[in-house]
Scaffold this motif. Sequence first.
Motif, PDB file in Angstrom:
ATOM      1  N   THR A 143       0.828  -1.208   0.000  1.00 35.02           N
ATOM      2  CA  THR A 143       0.000   0.000   0.000  1.00 35.02           C
ATOM      3  C   THR A 143       0.859   1.253   0.000  1.00 35.02           C
ATOM      4  O   THR A 143       0.595   2.204  -0.741  1.00 35.02           O
ATOM      5  CB  THR A 143      -0.934  -0.017   1.224  1.00 35.02           C
ATOM      6  N   GLU A 144       1.909   1.259   0.843  1.00 36.86           N
ATOM      7  CA  GLU A 144       2.781   2.437   0.922  1.00 36.86           C
ATOM      8  C   GLU A 144       3.538   2.653  -0.388  1.00 36.86           C
ATOM      9  O   GLU A 144       3.687   3.785  -0.850  1.00 36.86           O
ATOM     10  CB  GLU A 144       3.762   2.284   2.084  1.00 36.86           C
ATOM     11  N   ALA A 147       1.093   3.957  -2.988  1.00 34.71           N
ATOM     12  CA  ALA A 147       0.613   5.304  -2.687  1.00 34.71           C
ATOM     13  C   ALA A 147       1.663   6.363  -2.997  1.00 34.71           C
ATOM     14  O   ALA A 147       1.323   7.525  -3.223  1.00 34.71           O
ATOM     15  CB  ALA A 147       0.210   5.391  -1.215  1.00 34.71           C
ATOM     16  N   ARG A 148       2.949   5.986  -3.025  1.00 31.83           N
ATOM     17  CA  ARG A 148       3.978   6.965  -3.380  1.00 31.83           C
ATOM     18  C   ARG A 148       3.852   7.383  -4.838  1.00 31.83           C
ATOM     19  O   ARG A 148       4.099   8.530  -5.185  1.00 31.83           O
ATOM     20  CB  ARG A 148       5.370   6.367  -3.128  1.00 31.83           C
ATOM     21  N   THR A 149       3.483   6.423  -5.697  1.00 28.81           N
ATOM     22  CA  THR A 149       3.354   6.727  -7.120  1.00 28.81           C
ATOM     23  C   THR A 149       1.951   7.222  -7.470  1.00 28.81           C
ATOM     24  O   THR A 149       1.794   8.201  -8.189  1.00 28.81           O
ATOM     25  CB  THR A 149       3.668   5.468  -7.951  1.00 28.81           C
ATOM     26  N   ARG A 150       0.948   6.524  -6.954  1.00 25.76           N
ATOM     27  CA  ARG A 150      -0.460   6.893  -7.203  1.00 25.76           C
ATOM     28  C   ARG A 150      -1.174   7.060  -5.862  1.00 25.76           C
ATOM     29  O   ARG A 150      -1.686   6.085  -5.300  1.00 25.76           O
ATOM     30  CB  ARG A 150      -1.159   5.798  -8.011  1.00 25.76           C
ATOM     31  N   PRO A 151      -1.233   8.255  -5.325  1.00 29.53           N
ATOM     32  CA  PRO A 151      -1.869   8.435  -4.003  1.00 29.53           C
ATOM     33  C   PRO A 151      -3.346   8.053  -3.971  1.00 29.53           C
ATOM     34  O   PRO A 151      -3.888   7.725  -2.913  1.00 29.53           O
ATOM     35  CB  PRO A 151      -1.690   9.941  -3.719  1.00 29.53           C
ATOM     36  N   GLN A 152      -4.057   8.097  -5.130  1.00 29.95           N
ATOM     37  CA  GLN A 152      -5.497   7.820  -5.139  1.00 29.95           C
ATOM     38  C   GLN A 152      -5.828   6.362  -4.867  1.00 29.95           C
ATOM     39  O   GLN A 152      -6.971   6.036  -4.552  1.00 29.95           O
ATOM     40  CB  GLN A 152      -6.119   8.269  -6.472  1.00 29.95           C
ATOM     41  N   ARG A 154      -4.531   4.529  -2.420  1.00 20.79           N
ATOM     42  CA  ARG A 154      -4.297   4.160  -1.018  1.00 20.79           C
ATOM     43  C   ARG A 154      -5.548   3.634  -0.325  1.00 20.79           C
ATOM     44  O   ARG A 154      -5.506   2.571   0.311  1.00 20.79           O
ATOM     45  CB  ARG A 154      -3.704   5.341  -0.252  1.00 20.79           C
ATOM     46  N   HIS A 158      -5.822  -0.164   1.030  1.00 16.35           N
ATOM     47  CA  HIS A 158      -5.942  -0.306   2.489  1.00 16.35           C
ATOM     48  C   HIS A 158      -7.145  -1.170   2.862  1.00 16.35           C
ATOM     49  O   HIS A 158      -7.051  -2.040   3.746  1.00 16.35           O
ATOM     50  CB  HIS A 158      -6.045   1.085   3.130  1.00 16.35           C
ATOM     51  N   GLU A 192      -9.213   3.224 -11.178  1.00 14.72           N
ATOM     52  CA  GLU A 192      -8.292   4.292 -10.770  1.00 14.72           C
ATOM     53  C   GLU A 192      -6.987   4.252 -11.563  1.00 14.72           C
ATOM     54  O   GLU A 192      -6.355   5.284 -11.783  1.00 14.72           O
ATOM     55  CB  GLU A 192      -7.991   4.166  -9.276  1.00 14.72           C
TER      56      GLU A 192
END
Length: 199
Positions: A143-144, A147-152, A154, A158, A192
């Motif tokens: 997840t982390e 989320a660094r590349t595509r925050p949407q 997360r 999660h 997404e």
Amino acid sequence: MSRWWTETVAALGDVVPLPLVALILLAVALLVALGWYFFPAWVPRRLPRFALPRWRRPRLPRLRLPRFRRRRARRKRTEPPPVRLPAPRPPEPAAAGPGLADRLAAEGRYAEAVRERLREMVRLLVFRQVVEPRPGLTVVELTEAAARTRPQVRPTLHAAGAIFSDLWYAQRPATAAHDRRMRELATDLSRELTGEEPR
């Protein structure tokens, strides 16, 4: 026997004093004891060799006969230039048709279906080059990293990770609702990443 011993000791005492004989016997006994204790360190490993001179037969000159064979010119081997292969691309996720997760859910094996849907989500992330394929990646690390590349993505990852952890780590019983929710999360993740729903 005793008379012979007495006469031998008396004759020896006339030539050498008895205290000196006792001292010599003590020294010999000490040398024997030391030799016995340190054996075989004092014994040489190789005895000296005495080489006798050898008679060498004189060598006769060899007759060289002319060679009539032609020597072939050696050709240098030219190695072909190295072929550069394109970098391997991760396999594309499965398209239409019932996948393994759907078949597991149809058999009532919902926990395994949830795990397979999470694997499909990871394959999609790797195919879209959101995360790098690394074995042993946990759900939280996945997840982390995504989320660094595509925050949407997360919240979607999660929620999927929470369902997977509840079923596989907390050992809670899996139901069809869990599988349905994971299918919805996989659809959301695909939307997404690609902007369109999977078929």
